[in-house]
Design a protein around this motif. Structure first.
Motif, PDB file in Angstrom:
ATOM      1  N   ARG A   9       0.864  -1.181   0.000  1.00 43.97           N
ATOM      2  CA  ARG A   9       0.000   0.000   0.000  1.00 43.97           C
ATOM      3  C   ARG A   9       0.897   1.227   0.000  1.00 43.97           C
ATOM      4  O   ARG A   9       1.957   1.253   0.630  1.00 43.97           O
ATOM      5  CB  ARG A   9      -0.955   0.018   1.197  1.00 43.97           C
ATOM      6  CG  ARG A   9      -0.277   0.198   2.526  1.00 43.97           C
ATOM      7  CD  ARG A   9      -1.274   0.258   3.663  1.00 43.97           C
ATOM      8  NE  ARG A   9      -0.556   0.307   4.941  1.00 43.97           N
ATOM      9  CZ  ARG A   9      -1.134   0.400   6.112  1.00 43.97           C
ATOM     10  NH1 ARG A   9      -2.449   0.423   6.200  1.00 43.97           N
ATOM     11  NH2 ARG A   9      -0.410   0.458   7.215  1.00 43.97           N
ATOM     12  N   VAL A  16      -4.077   6.462   2.167  1.00 42.08           N
ATOM     13  CA  VAL A  16      -3.719   5.420   1.212  1.00 42.08           C
ATOM     14  C   VAL A  16      -3.989   5.948  -0.192  1.00 42.08           C
ATOM     15  O   VAL A  16      -5.121   6.313  -0.522  1.00 42.08           O
ATOM     16  CB  VAL A  16      -4.512   4.116   1.466  1.00 42.08           C
ATOM     17  CG1 VAL A  16      -4.205   3.085   0.389  1.00 42.08           C
ATOM     18  CG2 VAL A  16      -4.215   3.555   2.843  1.00 42.08           C
ATOM     19  N   THR A  74       4.307  -1.271   3.384  1.00 44.47           N
ATOM     20  CA  THR A  74       3.794   0.089   3.250  1.00 44.47           C
ATOM     21  C   THR A  74       4.937   0.951   2.750  1.00 44.47           C
ATOM     22  O   THR A  74       6.043   0.908   3.303  1.00 44.47           O
ATOM     23  CB  THR A  74       3.280   0.641   4.594  1.00 44.47           C
ATOM     24  OG1 THR A  74       2.220  -0.200   5.075  1.00 44.47           O
ATOM     25  CG2 THR A  74       2.748   2.060   4.440  1.00 44.47           C
ATOM     26  N   PHE A 102      -4.749  -5.219   5.013  1.00 40.73           N
ATOM     27  CA  PHE A 102      -4.204  -4.119   5.812  1.00 40.73           C
ATOM     28  C   PHE A 102      -5.184  -3.621   6.868  1.00 40.73           C
ATOM     29  O   PHE A 102      -4.854  -2.713   7.611  1.00 40.73           O
ATOM     30  CB  PHE A 102      -3.825  -2.951   4.890  1.00 40.73           C
ATOM     31  CG  PHE A 102      -2.650  -3.230   4.009  1.00 40.73           C
ATOM     32  CD1 PHE A 102      -1.359  -3.060   4.480  1.00 40.73           C
ATOM     33  CD2 PHE A 102      -2.834  -3.660   2.697  1.00 40.73           C
ATOM     34  CE1 PHE A 102      -0.261  -3.315   3.664  1.00 40.73           C
ATOM     35  CE2 PHE A 102      -1.743  -3.909   1.877  1.00 40.73           C
ATOM     36  CZ  PHE A 102      -0.457  -3.740   2.364  1.00 40.73           C
ATOM     37  N   ILE A 107      -2.476   3.272   9.948  1.00 41.21           N
ATOM     38  CA  ILE A 107      -1.596   4.124   9.156  1.00 41.21           C
ATOM     39  C   ILE A 107      -0.870   5.039  10.120  1.00 41.21           C
ATOM     40  O   ILE A 107      -1.485   5.790  10.862  1.00 41.21           O
ATOM     41  CB  ILE A 107      -2.394   4.938   8.121  1.00 41.21           C
ATOM     42  CG1 ILE A 107      -3.050   4.003   7.120  1.00 41.21           C
ATOM     43  CG2 ILE A 107      -1.501   5.955   7.420  1.00 41.21           C
ATOM     44  CD1 ILE A 107      -3.993   4.684   6.151  1.00 41.21           C
TER      45      ILE A 107
END
Length: 109
Positions: A9, A16, A74, A102, A107
């Protein structure tokens, strides 16, 4: 041989942006912290701005339904290498397909 899905990602400023994937068969199960390279002539981690990233596997998941190990990465920039399959972009907030892996990974800003 083990079925492996590499799932990436792209997160920029806490959002994202897009994702990539690639399914492989390997003679081993990858582990957290492992890095993947593609020889010397090409790079699978080259970005659209010609930078080269060196991400490590953040998490390895085994999907019982699909019978596949999933390696999660990531990164901060979009990739340019033809090695990757682009994931469809969705703007409706629905988690689907490869990006579902995910869902338990926050994040980090």
């Amino acid at each position: 041989m083990f079925k492996i899905l590499l799932a990436v990602r792209v997160v920029h400023h806490g959002v994202v942006q897009c994702g990539y994937s690639r399914e492989l068969e390997l003679p081993f199960v990858p582990t957290v912290g492992m890095r993947f390279e593609q020889g010397t002539s090409t790079t699978l981690w080259e970005t659209t701005t010609q930078e080269e990233l060196d991400p490590a596997i953040e998490r390895v998941i085994y999907d019982l339904d699909e019978d596949i190990f999933v390696c999660l990465f990531t990164i901060p920039l979009q990739l340019a290498a033809s090695f990757w399959q682009d994931l469809p972009k969705r703007n409706d907030g629905i988690v689907c397909g490869v990006m579902q892996y995910f869902r338990h990974m926050p994040i980090r800003k």
